[in-house]
Every structure is written in C-alpha cells, then in structure tokens.
Design a protein around this motif. Structure first.
Motif, PDB file in Angstrom:
ATOM      1  N   THR A  94       0.820  -1.209   0.000  1.00  0.00           N
ATOM      2  CA  THR A  94       0.000   0.000   0.000  1.00  0.00           C
ATOM      3  C   THR A  94       0.859   1.266   0.000  1.00  0.00           C
ATOM      4  N   THR A  95       2.150   1.120   0.237  1.00  0.00           N
ATOM      5  CA  THR A  95       3.043   2.284   0.132  1.00  0.00           C
ATOM      6  C   THR A  95       4.331   1.850  -0.573  1.00  0.00           C
ATOM      7  N   VAL A  96       5.029   2.834  -1.120  1.00  0.00           N
ATOM      8  CA  VAL A  96       6.224   2.521  -1.915  1.00  0.00           C
ATOM      9  C   VAL A  96       7.316   1.859  -1.073  1.00  0.00           C
ATOM     10  N   ASP A  97       7.386   2.202   0.229  1.00  0.00           N
ATOM     11  CA  ASP A  97       8.471   1.583   1.005  1.00  0.00           C
ATOM     12  C   ASP A  97       8.248   0.101   1.285  1.00  0.00           C
ATOM     13  N   GLN A  98       7.072  -0.425   0.898  1.00  0.00           N
ATOM     14  CA  GLN A  98       6.875  -1.881   1.014  1.00  0.00           C
ATOM     15  C   GLN A  98       7.377  -2.614  -0.239  1.00  0.00           C
ATOM     16  N   LEU A  99       7.777  -1.861  -1.253  1.00  0.00           N
ATOM     17  CA  LEU A  99       8.225  -2.505  -2.500  1.00  0.00           C
ATOM     18  C   LEU A  99       9.676  -2.941  -2.397  1.00  0.00           C
ATOM     19  N   GLU A 100      10.005  -3.915  -3.227  1.00  0.00           N
ATOM     20  CA  GLU A 100      11.404  -4.368  -3.340  1.00  0.00           C
ATOM     21  C   GLU A 100      12.261  -3.160  -3.702  1.00  0.00           C
ATOM     22  N   SER A 101      13.404  -2.962  -3.015  1.00  0.00           N
ATOM     23  CA  SER A 101      14.201  -1.772  -3.368  1.00  0.00           C
ATOM     24  C   SER A 101      15.655  -2.094  -3.715  1.00  0.00           C
ATOM     25  N   HIS A 102      16.176  -3.184  -3.182  1.00  0.00           N
ATOM     26  CA  HIS A 102      17.578  -3.563  -3.405  1.00  0.00           C
ATOM     27  C   HIS A 102      18.527  -2.405  -3.095  1.00  0.00           C
ATOM     28  N   HIS A 103      18.126  -1.526  -2.172  1.00  0.00           N
ATOM     29  CA  HIS A 103      18.939  -0.322  -1.960  1.00  0.00           C
ATOM     30  C   HIS A 103      20.326  -0.617  -1.416  1.00  0.00           C
ATOM     31  N   GLU A 104      20.480  -1.809  -0.799  1.00  0.00           N
ATOM     32  CA  GLU A 104      21.827  -2.109  -0.287  1.00  0.00           C
ATOM     33  C   GLU A 104      22.752  -2.609  -1.391  1.00  0.00           C
ATOM     34  N   LYS A 105      22.132  -2.989  -2.522  1.00  0.00           N
ATOM     35  CA  LYS A 105      22.972  -3.574  -3.594  1.00  0.00           C
ATOM     36  C   LYS A 105      23.189  -2.618  -4.762  1.00  0.00           C
ATOM     37  N   LEU A 106      22.809  -1.358  -4.599  1.00  0.00           N
ATOM     38  CA  LEU A 106      22.898  -0.440  -5.744  1.00  0.00           C
ATOM     39  C   LEU A 106      24.336  -0.331  -6.262  1.00  0.00           C
ATOM     40  N   THR A 107      24.456  -0.267  -7.570  1.00  0.00           N
ATOM     41  CA  THR A 107      25.796  -0.129  -8.172  1.00  0.00           C
ATOM     42  C   THR A 107      26.337   1.273  -7.878  1.00  0.00           C
ATOM     43  N   ASP A 108      27.660   1.447  -8.070  1.00  0.00           N
ATOM     44  CA  ASP A 108      28.261   2.763  -7.817  1.00  0.00           C
ATOM     45  C   ASP A 108      27.604   3.832  -8.684  1.00  0.00           C
ATOM     46  N   THR A 109      27.298   3.460  -9.930  1.00  0.00           N
ATOM     47  CA  THR A 109      26.663   4.430 -10.832  1.00  0.00           C
ATOM     48  C   THR A 109      25.328   4.897 -10.256  1.00  0.00           C
ATOM     49  N   ARG A 110      24.537   3.940  -9.794  1.00  0.00           N
ATOM     50  CA  ARG A 110      23.229   4.296  -9.233  1.00  0.00           C
ATOM     51  C   ARG A 110      23.378   5.113  -7.951  1.00  0.00           C
ATOM     52  N   ARG A 111      24.377   4.747  -7.131  1.00  0.00           N
ATOM     53  CA  ARG A 111      24.603   5.499  -5.884  1.00  0.00           C
ATOM     54  C   ARG A 111      24.981   6.947  -6.200  1.00  0.00           C
ATOM     55  N   ASN A 112      25.832   7.122  -7.215  1.00  0.00           N
ATOM     56  CA  ASN A 112      26.202   8.484  -7.618  1.00  0.00           C
ATOM     57  C   ASN A 112      24.986   9.255  -8.084  1.00  0.00           C
ATOM     58  N   GLU A 113      24.149   8.543  -8.845  1.00  0.00           N
ATOM     59  CA  GLU A 113      22.921   9.175  -9.343  1.00  0.00           C
ATOM     60  C   GLU A 113      22.073   9.647  -8.161  1.00  0.00           C
ATOM     61  N   PHE A 114      22.006   8.785  -7.139  1.00  0.00           N
ATOM     62  CA  PHE A 114      21.236   9.139  -5.937  1.00  0.00           C
ATOM     63  C   PHE A 114      21.831  10.381  -5.266  1.00  0.00           C
ATOM     64  N   GLU A 115      23.159  10.375  -5.100  1.00  0.00           N
ATOM     65  CA  GLU A 115      23.827  11.528  -4.452  1.00  0.00           C
ATOM     66  C   GLU A 115      23.508  12.811  -5.224  1.00  0.00           C
ATOM     67  N   ASN A 116      23.533  12.700  -6.558  1.00  0.00           N
ATOM     68  CA  ASN A 116      23.287  13.885  -7.378  1.00  0.00           C
ATOM     69  C   ASN A 116      21.834  14.367  -7.324  1.00  0.00           C
ATOM     70  N   LEU A 117      20.947  13.456  -6.890  1.00  0.00           N
ATOM     71  CA  LEU A 117      19.526  13.836  -6.826  1.00  0.00           C
ATOM     72  C   LEU A 117      19.197  14.562  -5.531  1.00  0.00           C
ATOM     73  N   LEU A 118      20.050  14.366  -4.512  1.00  0.00           N
ATOM     74  CA  LEU A 118      19.712  14.903  -3.188  1.00  0.00           C
ATOM     75  C   LEU A 118      19.526  16.423  -3.188  1.00  0.00           C
ATOM     76  N   PHE A 119      20.428  17.119  -3.875  1.00  0.00           N
ATOM     77  CA  PHE A 119      20.346  18.579  -3.858  1.00  0.00           C
ATOM     78  C   PHE A 119      19.059  19.084  -4.529  1.00  0.00           C
ATOM     79  N   PRO A 120      18.796  18.675  -5.801  1.00  0.00           N
ATOM     80  CA  PRO A 120      17.536  19.147  -6.406  1.00  0.00           C
ATOM     81  C   PRO A 120      16.301  18.703  -5.633  1.00  0.00           C
TER      82      PRO A 120
END
Ligand SMILES: C[S@@+](CC[C@H](N)C(=O)[O-])C[C@H]1O[C@@H](n2cnc3c(N)ncnc32)[C@H](O)[C@@H]1O
Length: 404
Positions: A91-117
């Motif tokens: 019923t909420t997005v945080d119940q979905l599969e996220s694999h957040h611990e396995k994110l590749t370096d590219t994806r992690r960088n993408e995440f870091e770059n999203l924080l500011f905007p």
C-alpha cells in the motif's frame, strides 16, 4: 483465449514529462489535455508541485525528482490499509522491493546527485532522512513503469503499487498497456489457475546475454526463463554472433547515429544491404535487434522523404522479427501492423491494407481489449467496419457512407 485483465488507475505516482497541450497558468510547467484532467491532478498532487515549481523557477526538476517528491509527500499522508488486499498488495512505496543495499556505484552516484535538487523541490518538513530516501530511490528504480501514449511515445514515469508485484519473464504471459493514466495488465496467453502472471521488463529482442546483464544490474536477479535458457544453449563457440554481419551492422548503425540529418541519402545507402527479407530460421537472432534498428531508421527516412511505397515495403518486412521475438500478441506488433495498414490504405493498396489492418485489429483486441480508448476512436471504429465487411460492401458510420 480467456481474457483477464487487471486495471490500476489514478493511484500511481506519476510525473508527466512533456506535452504540447494546455499549460498550468500558475507554474507554466505542467501541461494538461483538458480541464477535468487538470482539476483531478490539482487535488492529487499538483497543488503542492505547483508551489514548489514556482519557488524554484526557472529551474525545472527532472522526471525522477518529481516522481520521488510525490512518493515522499504521499508516504507521509498515507493512512494504514484496511482492505482485505492488505496482506497481498503493498500500500506504500516503502513496502516494495528496493535492493537499496545492492545499488551499483553508478546508481549510488545518481542518488547523491539527486539529493540537492530534491531538497530544493520538497518542503523542508517533508524531506525524508537520506537512509529512507535511498530505499525509496531503490524502489522507484526497480518498480517504475514507463507510461506511453497510444502510439507508444514516452509520456511519463510512474509507480503502480499493484502492478509492481508482477515479476519478469522474457517469455511473459501478460503485457502492460496504458489508457491515459490507467494501467492495465492483460494476459496474452492462456494462464492456468495458480500460474504466475509475468511481464517483460525490457525488450526481448535484445540478445539473451545482454538482457541478463541488464536485469542483473537494474533488478538484481538472474533471469532463468525458457527463452534465456534456449537462446544461450543455442549459442555456438565464442558468443554465437556472426562476426562479419555484426561488424557491418554496428558500423552502419554508428554512422547512421552520427548522421545529423535523418533524410540524408547516405543513411539509405548504409541501410540498403539490410533491407532484404530476413531469413528468420537461419539469420542469427542475436543480431536481430541491430538489424531492426537499421530498418526502423530506414523506414523513418523513407517516410520523411515521402517515398511511401518503399516505406511500406520495409514496414511489411519489419513485422516478421516482431512476431518472431514478441509472439503473436504484443502491443508493439499490433500498433505497427496498424501503422503499416493505414499507410497501405493511403496508398490505395486495398487488399494488402485489409490484410494488415485485419491482423492489427485482431492483435489489438487481445493486447488492448475492446474497451480501450484506442479501439473506441471513430477512425478505429471505421477500420473495424471496413475490415469486417467484404470489399465494396456499403458501410455506414455516424450517418455517412464509407467504403473500401
Ligand atoms: C517489480 S519487482 C516485482 C515484485 C517483487 N518480486 C516483490 O515481491 O516485491 C522487481 C523485483 O522482483 C524480483 N524479480 C522479478 N522477476 C524476477 C525473476 N524472474 N526471477 C527472480 N526475481 C525476480 C527482483 O528482485 C526484482 O528486482
């Protein structure tokens, strides 16, 4: 074929990316097809987005920032679920599969770059802590759907909680189609009771090894479906690609992509060796996706240069690999057959047009269903009637006479 469908609409978080339609007069950023669509979006999410868009003007946040901000705001408001579906559907997005611990370096960088905007766009009291943000980011990555219009053009990315439960198979038995913002999950094969409903997360025309690599990287699992197993077993020594054919194709594609003007006659010269029928039994399936890219480009060049007969010939050829890889019922095949059928109709090549349109409609009746808005347009109703009756038979639609 027994046809079952699941619909999901109005509940997906969504960010409409581009449109030529009426703009919101306040933020001048988001466009709508009509007033009721605008009104609905205002209460759903735009009331807050609008304020934020004005605050950061002239910057416009990317698709993912807008999608994540909607998810985060909604997350804060969502009440506990009280329906019987509670155990089965998230019923909420945080119940979905996220694999957040396995994110590749590219994806992690993408995440870091999203924080500011993201921080600029979301109200400070709503901004989640980075750890739960990473989880939402991971969930958005492996559960988002790409919404398309009726011509399969990109419209937006969105999350649909129930449809997110569908696992992938390259030999899937269901397809996802959109009717405006409503998502439908429709069966394209007989599905036995208790059998899992699966969809394709990516283009199954890509070679098995490339599909598997993408699924590993983006979704963190190894695909072991029958199509992957069969294709990989069929590969010979080396990687199974026809080296000469492959080298020629890749070179042509590179040159085509580098050519700025798609009407450039050079493109057609490059395409020519590949515009003959593919022998699907002996040509190498692992190269089909490259061949198709070349041919789609050639189709576009002929259409732009108004050489419609030649475009129609290539279009006809292109339907074969579609069938080979996607099977008899795929939204892409149905829409492509429709396009070729209409083109043949405009060229007054009537018997061929009837053949393509009839097949298009029989595919679309399965992939989209008779109640889809595409099937209800006047032009589609007209085509349905034209194909249903023999040539020359008088047909009436909305008090006017049509004939084929
Ligand atoms: C959109 S979710 C699908 C629903 C998910 N299985 C769940 O229960 O929340 C995508 C994730 O499901 C898993 N998944 C999807 N298809 C799979 C498959 N064929 N084999 C193994 N895992 C799969 C992967 O973990 C993938 O990242």
């Amino acid at each position: 074929m027994e046809e079952k469908e699941m619909e999901e609409g109005g509940r997906g978080e969504m960010k409409v990316a581009s449109s030529t339609l009426k703009k919101c007069l306040s933020c001048k950023c988001v466009s709508y097809c009509n007033k009721s669509c605008q009104k609905e979006d205002w209460t759903r999410c735009h009331k807050q987005d609008c304020k934020a868009l004005k605050r950061i003007h002239p910057k416009v946040p990317g698709d993912l920032v807008q999608l994540l901000s909607q998810v985060i705001r909604k997350q804060r408001k969502s009440a506990p679920c009280t329906t019987d579906d509670e155990d089965y559907f998230p019923t909420t997005v945080d119940q979905l599969e996220s694999h957040h611990e396995k994110l590749t370096d590219t994806r992690r960088n993408e995440f870091e770059n999203l924080l500011f905007p993201l921080k600029q766009f979301i109200e400070p009291d709503v901004f989640a802590e980075p750890s739960s943000l990473l989880k939402i980011f991971g969930a958005a990555n492996c559960n988002n759907f790409t919404l398309c219009d009726n011509d399969l053009n990109f419209v937006a990315i969105g999350i649909y909680l129930r449809a997110s439960m569908a696992n992938h198979s390259c030999d899937y038995n269901c397809v996802v189609v959109y009717d405006e913002r409503k998502l439908q999950l429709r069966t394209i094969k007989d599905v036995k009771e208790g059998e899992e409903c699966t969809i394709g997360y990516l283009s199954v025309m890509e070679p098995a090894k490339e599909r598997q690599a993408e699924l590993e990287e983006e979704y963190h699992f190894t695909c072991e479906c029958v199509k992957c197993v069969e294709e990989i077993n069929a590969l010979g020594p080396g990687d199974g690609l026809g080296e000469l054919e492959l080298r020629g194709l890749k070179k042509s594609l590179e040159k085509m992509q580098a050519a700025e003007n798609s009407q450039d006659i050079l493109l057609l010269e490059l395409c020519k060796p590949y515009l003959k029928p593919m022998d699907l039994s002996s040509s190498i399936p692992a190269n089909h996706h490259l061949l198709m890219k070349v041919r789609f480009r050639a189709f576009g060049v002929y259409m732009l240069s108004q050489e419609f007969d030649k475009a129609a010939e290539i279009g006809k050829l292109n339907t074969e690999p579609y069938r080979f890889h996607y099977g008899p019922y795929s939204p892409g095949l149905g829409l492509y057959l429709l396009r070729i059928g209409k083109l043949l109709l405009s060229l007054k090549r009537i018997p061929e047009a009837r053949k393509y349109l009839t097949e298009a409609l029989s595919v679309l009746e399965v992939t989209h269903g008779p109640h889809h808005s595409l099937m209800k347009t006047e032009s589609m109703q007209e085509l349905l009637l034209r194909c249903r009756f023999p040539e020359g038979h008088p047909i009436w639609l909305n008090n006017s006479r049509i004939s084929l």
